[in-house]
Design an enzyme around this catalytic site. Sequence first.
Site, short mmCIF file in Angstrom:
data_model
loop_
_atom_site.label_atom_id
_atom_site.label_comp_id
_atom_site.label_asym_id
_atom_site.label_seq_id
_atom_site.Cartn_x
_atom_site.Cartn_y
_atom_site.Cartn_z
N SER A 46 29.73 20.59 -28.53
CA SER A 46 30.32 21.36 -29.62
C SER A 46 29.92 20.87 -31.00
O SER A 46 28.79 21.09 -31.43
CB SER A 46 31.84 21.41 -29.45
OG SER A 46 32.41 20.15 -29.44
N GLU B 55 16.75 22.09 -36.40
CA GLU B 55 16.14 23.35 -36.78
C GLU B 55 15.98 23.52 -38.29
O GLU B 55 15.05 24.20 -38.74
CB GLU B 55 16.95 24.51 -36.22
CG GLU B 55 16.92 24.57 -34.69
CD GLU B 55 17.66 25.76 -34.10
OE1 GLU B 55 17.73 25.87 -32.86
OE2 GLU B 55 18.16 26.60 -34.89
N LYS C 250 28.21 23.73 -25.30
CA LYS C 250 29.50 24.38 -25.59
C LYS C 250 29.32 25.21 -26.85
O LYS C 250 29.22 24.68 -27.94
CB LYS C 250 30.58 23.32 -25.79
CG LYS C 250 31.91 23.88 -26.31
CD LYS C 250 32.78 24.39 -25.20
CE LYS C 250 34.23 24.65 -25.58
NZ LYS C 250 34.50 25.18 -26.87
#
Length: 469
Positions: free
Chosen positions: A298, A309, A323
């Site tokens: 999470s 990214e 998650k």
Amino acid sequence: MYIRGRYLILSLILVIALSSGLTAFVMKDGQTGSSVENAASTPEFQKLLDTYSTLQKDFYQGAKSDQLLNGAIDGMVKSLDDPYSTYMPPDEATQFHENIESSFEGIGAEIRAEDGKIVVVSPIKGSPSESAGIKPNDRIRSVDGKSLDGMTASEAVTHIRGKKGTKAELVIERPGEQGVLNISLVRDTIPIETVYSEMLPDKMGKVQVTKVSETTFTEFSKAIQSLKEQGMKGLIIDLRSNPGGLLNITVKMADMLLPEGKMIMQVEYKDGSKDTYKSDKEQLGLPIVVLVDGGSASAAEILAAALKESGDVPLVGTKTFGKGTVQTTKSFKDGSDIKYTIAKWLTPNGNWVHKSGIEPDHKVELPAYASLHALDPDKEMKKEQFSNEIKSAQTMLEALGFTPGRLDGFFDEKTEQAVMSFQQANGIEKTGVVGGKTTLKMMELLRAKLEKDDTQLEMAKSVLRKMIP
């Protein structure tokens, strides 16, 4: 760590010791549920009312109103077939709100419910669970003789949590191993610190974040500042076994590490609308490497994905948990809550990592002995016995340089000789029996060895070393 009106993030479901978890929450402005007035006029709703009236009037043992209503709500939430949505009666809801904002007592592990089983997401650093060798994806089948099969995470927590100093007898199933593991541990106060830092050789700073709580950004900022004052040239962020936490805190951490204007994450609702989070300014300006593993979930995955990214930050370790949903809560006047999934979160590039996780740029496994569970020092193991615990003890002896001759769990003469050699080398009475001081010393030396043989950290240092100008 739910606070009404604030943006929070999902962790995997509940902290065993807390009877709650760091489940992610988002409260979206202006969003309302279906019209209760419209629902009340439908045949389906009338069916519910008729059932309530019939049972309250005619059930032979009598039926209490609150029992029927709570059961109906619980059934509705369970019908969603979502492990992250649950109904919490007043006592569970109280524990949930109290414990996510303070220290707590218990065994210290994040759990979730999956396919009728209680699954460990991650043990908490410094907790009895970590010391006992509980691992991500372990299945807790029972505690103190009480089966947890079929329970929600909230229900399981009420049986697993307990006061400091009390003993918890767990029966664990570990994927890939036959039989069960019997793990005995003593509940304790779970550390509230979430950030640990140190300066490694070559002026490489290392910051471990164990979960994302209300205090984490302050702890993280202080750790970074201290390392910078010591001349840090590059940073390793260790998110291994981090089960997640608060969204607003995660965004602040990413904001601190990413260049201005870079996407941090997106939250997508069922109508297709999105909330986006972007970085305002960068405060670090140094090369970064991130450590992840199967216990990174999470909020930890959001931070890792944002850095990967939007910041070209390399990830080292193993694939993360996966998650990708967000929860919110609704509280009722009697103190109960429902927690339910309201959205999914996406990485900066729009990827949904739910159930798939994030693959590291440099895949590195820890040594095989790192997955061993701790042994109970009160339990003796000796010649002619056979068990999974003996198999673990044999693997420990092998890793520590004392060859037991076999690793299949059968305690034969060669295993006994290896135990006596270990005892002699460490000033322990030569009995050939594993237990007591022998068990404690084996686990102590194994933990020290793992710190030295941290193959994932070594790779992270190697990668960062090449990035430092």
